[in-house]
Design a protein around this motif. Structure first.
Motif, PDB file in Angstrom:
ATOM      1  N   ALA A  22      40.418  44.079  33.960  1.00  0.00           N
ATOM      2  CA  ALA A  22      40.015  44.889  35.130  1.00  0.00           C
ATOM      3  C   ALA A  22      41.202  44.334  36.215  1.00  0.00           C
ATOM      4  O   ALA A  22      41.088  43.134  36.360  1.00  0.00           O
ATOM      5  N   GLY A  23      41.549  45.067  37.083  1.00  0.00           N
ATOM      6  CA  GLY A  23      42.699  44.775  38.197  1.00  0.00           C
ATOM      7  C   GLY A  23      42.779  45.745  38.997  1.00  0.00           C
ATOM      8  O   GLY A  23      42.455  47.075  38.936  1.00  0.00           O
ATOM      9  N   ARG A  24      43.778  45.695  39.795  1.00  0.00           N
ATOM     10  CA  ARG A  24      44.347  46.607  40.657  1.00  0.00           C
ATOM     11  C   ARG A  24      45.700  46.494  40.534  1.00  0.00           C
ATOM     12  O   ARG A  24      46.679  45.587  40.144  1.00  0.00           O
ATOM     13  N   SER A  25      46.249  47.834  40.442  1.00  0.00           N
ATOM     14  CA  SER A  25      47.794  48.203  40.411  1.00  0.00           C
ATOM     15  C   SER A  25      48.597  47.468  41.257  1.00  0.00           C
ATOM     16  O   SER A  25      48.144  47.000  42.211  1.00  0.00           O
ATOM     17  N   ARG A  26      49.815  47.267  40.737  1.00  0.00           N
ATOM     18  CA  ARG A  26      50.903  46.406  41.756  1.00  0.00           C
ATOM     19  C   ARG A  26      51.135  47.025  43.016  1.00  0.00           C
ATOM     20  O   ARG A  26      51.219  46.293  44.186  1.00  0.00           O
ATOM     21  N   ASP A  27      51.165  48.280  42.888  1.00  0.00           N
ATOM     22  CA  ASP A  27      51.359  49.184  44.182  1.00  0.00           C
ATOM     23  C   ASP A  27      50.044  49.341  45.145  1.00  0.00           C
ATOM     24  O   ASP A  27      50.053  49.557  46.306  1.00  0.00           O
ATOM     25  N   GLY A  28      48.846  48.741  44.553  1.00  0.00           N
ATOM     26  CA  GLY A  28      47.675  48.681  45.408  1.00  0.00           C
ATOM     27  C   GLY A  28      46.594  50.111  45.338  1.00  0.00           C
ATOM     28  O   GLY A  28      45.743  50.082  45.992  1.00  0.00           O
ATOM     29  N   VAL A 163      39.843  42.631  45.633  1.00  0.00           N
ATOM     30  CA  VAL A 163      40.955  42.510  44.654  1.00  0.00           C
ATOM     31  C   VAL A 163      42.134  42.997  45.109  1.00  0.00           C
ATOM     32  O   VAL A 163      42.246  44.255  45.705  1.00  0.00           O
ATOM     33  N   LEU A 164      43.190  42.157  45.160  1.00  0.00           N
ATOM     34  CA  LEU A 164      44.528  42.442  45.897  1.00  0.00           C
ATOM     35  C   LEU A 164      45.359  43.063  44.801  1.00  0.00           C
ATOM     36  O   LEU A 164      45.122  43.082  43.537  1.00  0.00           O
ATOM     37  N   PRO A 165      46.506  43.966  45.349  1.00  0.00           N
ATOM     38  CA  PRO A 165      47.346  44.543  44.520  1.00  0.00           C
ATOM     39  C   PRO A 165      47.944  43.518  43.683  1.00  0.00           C
ATOM     40  O   PRO A 165      48.275  42.370  43.867  1.00  0.00           O
ATOM     41  N   GLY A 166      48.207  44.083  42.321  1.00  0.00           N
ATOM     42  CA  GLY A 166      48.842  43.209  41.015  1.00  0.00           C
ATOM     43  C   GLY A 166      47.543  42.201  40.350  1.00  0.00           C
ATOM     44  O   GLY A 166      48.059  41.708  39.578  1.00  0.00           O
ATOM     45  N   GLN A 167      46.534  42.092  41.149  1.00  0.00           N
ATOM     46  CA  GLN A 167      45.710  41.132  40.444  1.00  0.00           C
ATOM     47  C   GLN A 167      44.739  41.803  39.528  1.00  0.00           C
ATOM     48  O   GLN A 167      44.309  42.652  39.546  1.00  0.00           O
ATOM     49  N   GLY A 168      44.671  40.891  38.517  1.00  0.00           N
ATOM     50  CA  GLY A 168      43.773  41.452  37.305  1.00  0.00           C
ATOM     51  C   GLY A 168      43.114  40.103  36.662  1.00  0.00           C
ATOM     52  O   GLY A 168      43.720  39.033  36.558  1.00  0.00           O
ATOM     53  N   TRP A 169      42.171  40.479  35.811  1.00  0.00           N
ATOM     54  CA  TRP A 169      41.537  39.389  35.014  1.00  0.00           C
ATOM     55  C   TRP A 169      41.213  39.851  33.691  1.00  0.00           C
ATOM     56  O   TRP A 169      40.938  41.086  33.410  1.00  0.00           O
ATOM     57  N   PHE A 170      41.337  39.145  32.675  1.00  0.00           N
ATOM     58  CA  PHE A 170      41.344  39.520  31.274  1.00  0.00           C
ATOM     59  C   PHE A 170      40.033  38.498  30.584  1.00  0.00           C
ATOM     60  O   PHE A 170      40.229  37.504  30.559  1.00  0.00           O
ATOM     61  N   LEU A 171      39.237  39.108  29.985  1.00  0.00           N
ATOM     62  CA  LEU A 171      38.038  38.449  29.558  1.00  0.00           C
ATOM     63  C   LEU A 171      37.769  38.843  28.209  1.00  0.00           C
ATOM     64  O   LEU A 171      37.555  39.937  28.051  1.00  0.00           O
ATOM     65  N   GLU A 187      37.408  30.614  32.875  1.00  0.00           N
ATOM     66  CA  GLU A 187      37.180  31.679  33.542  1.00  0.00           C
ATOM     67  C   GLU A 187      37.943  32.818  32.936  1.00  0.00           C
ATOM     68  O   GLU A 187      38.885  32.537  32.147  1.00  0.00           O
ATOM     69  N   PRO A 188      37.766  33.604  33.256  1.00  0.00           N
ATOM     70  CA  PRO A 188      38.591  35.114  32.878  1.00  0.00           C
ATOM     71  C   PRO A 188      39.981  34.779  33.295  1.00  0.00           C
ATOM     72  O   PRO A 188      40.478  34.137  34.205  1.00  0.00           O
ATOM     73  N   GLU A 189      40.932  35.267  32.253  1.00  0.00           N
ATOM     74  CA  GLU A 189      42.449  34.730  32.301  1.00  0.00           C
ATOM     75  C   GLU A 189      42.930  35.614  33.556  1.00  0.00           C
ATOM     76  O   GLU A 189      42.691  36.895  33.714  1.00  0.00           O
ATOM     77  N   TRP A 190      43.874  35.267  34.308  1.00  0.00           N
ATOM     78  CA  TRP A 190      44.398  35.737  35.692  1.00  0.00           C
ATOM     79  C   TRP A 190      45.647  36.232  35.156  1.00  0.00           C
ATOM     80  O   TRP A 190      46.558  35.719  34.803  1.00  0.00           O
ATOM     81  N   VAL A 191      45.680  37.742  35.156  1.00  0.00           N
ATOM     82  CA  VAL A 191      46.821  38.403  34.644  1.00  0.00           C
ATOM     83  C   VAL A 191      47.341  39.415  35.590  1.00  0.00           C
ATOM     84  O   VAL A 191      46.946  39.916  36.741  1.00  0.00           O
ATOM     85  N   GLU A 192      48.875  39.693  35.315  1.00  0.00           N
ATOM     86  CA  GLU A 192      49.679  40.432  36.471  1.00  0.00           C
ATOM     87  C   GLU A 192      49.565  41.924  35.790  1.00  0.00           C
ATOM     88  O   GLU A 192      49.689  42.346  34.665  1.00  0.00           O
ATOM     89  N   MET A 193      48.733  42.978  36.734  1.00  0.00           N
ATOM     90  CA  MET A 193      48.503  44.236  36.233  1.00  0.00           C
ATOM     91  C   MET A 193      49.771  45.295  36.642  1.00  0.00           C
ATOM     92  O   MET A 193      50.733  44.856  37.358  1.00  0.00           O
ATOM     93  N   PRO A 194      49.911  46.189  35.761  1.00  0.00           N
ATOM     94  CA  PRO A 194      50.982  47.126  35.981  1.00  0.00           C
ATOM     95  C   PRO A 194      50.723  48.207  36.964  1.00  0.00           C
ATOM     96  O   PRO A 194      49.576  48.047  37.696  1.00  0.00           O
ATOM     97  N   ASP A 195      51.440  49.258  36.959  1.00  0.00           N
ATOM     98  CA  ASP A 195      50.914  50.373  38.046  1.00  0.00           C
ATOM     99  C   ASP A 195      50.168  51.362  37.669  1.00  0.00           C
ATOM    100  O   ASP A 195      49.299  52.160  38.345  1.00  0.00           O
TER     101      ASP A 195
END
Length: 239
Positions: A22-28, A163-171, A187-195
């Motif tokens: 779950a996260g937010r796209s890089r472009d927000g 949630v800020l642009p590009g932020q995501g978490w993997f559980l 904690e859920p892994e902090w991952v870089e989200m695509p668009d």
């Protein structure tokens, strides 16, 4: 804590089990949600995802080979207004019912525990994504056995707001293969989200272990317009 690419996180082990991203796209502009299942046994691998309304359910690919549906047939995704619930079990319905009653995500999960599949005691992982006027908020949770005999439970909750642009978490449920299978730690892994939803599919589907992956669901929700795009991939159907 340092973030890693979504593909790197998904491919780090041959058996992460079931997973939520779950996260937010890089472009927000979009919320991006994903859920996948994997399997080692024939019963676990004999599944596909089927879209149902705004949600999702698991279904046997070959009903004649289904031996025990209790922990593998459920609704992983349900929606309630602008909120999307994603889980790895029937706690989806518990969360949905509690939210309908004006109660919280955490209250719902405090009424539940890990799966009764000794000796693994598979964790229950859950996510609630709320979208409102360009803002995105997430809550995630994992319910784990507190001892090797499954006599106690540990409940962990994580909140990300906004949630800020590009932020995501993997559980995900497991740290890798084993007997018993080691439960997810930390904690859920902090991952870089695509668009986009398609880029999210590519990062996950191409990185998950080819022998163990079963199905993948990805949803994109535009934070301003509310426009939804949903993609499903099923190994049994040749996706």
């Amino acid at each position: 804590m340092k973030s890693v690419s979504l593909a790197q996180a998904a491919g780090a082990t041959s058996y992460p089990g079931r997973g939520i991203v779950a996260g937010r796209s890089r472009d927000g502009e979009r919320a991006l949600l994903a859920y996948f299942i994997m399997g080692r046994s024939q019963n676990s691998r004999n599944r596909v995802f089927v879209e149902e309304g705004d949600g999702l359910r698991t279904q046997a690919h070959d009903a004649s080979k289904m031996t025990d549906p209790s922990l593998i047939i459920y609704h992983p995704v349900r929606t309630l207004g602008t909120r999307t619930i994603v889980t790895n079990g029937d706690q989806t319905d518990t969360i949905y019912q509690y939210l309908q009653q004006g109660r919280s995500f955490a209250q719902a999960l405090r009424s539940r525990t890990f799966e009764p599949d000794a000796p693994n005691f598979t964790p229950r992982i859950s996510c609630l994504c709320a979208v409102d006027q360009g803002r995105m908020e997430l809550a995630m949770s994992i319910l784990k056995a507190g001892d090797p005999q499954g006599q106690s439970a540990r409940r962990f909750f994580f909140e990300y707001s906004p949630v800020l642009p590009g932020q995501g978490w993997f559980l995900h449920t497991y740290m890798g293969d084993g007997n018993p299978i080691p439960a997810f730690e930390g904690e859920p892994e902090w991952v870089e989200m695509p668009d986009t939803a398609q880029q999210t599919v590519q990062a996950l589907w191409n990185s998950l272990n080819a022998d163990n992956k079963v199905s993948l669901w990805v949803r994109s929700i535009h934070l301003t317009t509310g426009q939804v795009e949903t993609l499903c991939y099923n190994k049994h159907l040749g996706d």
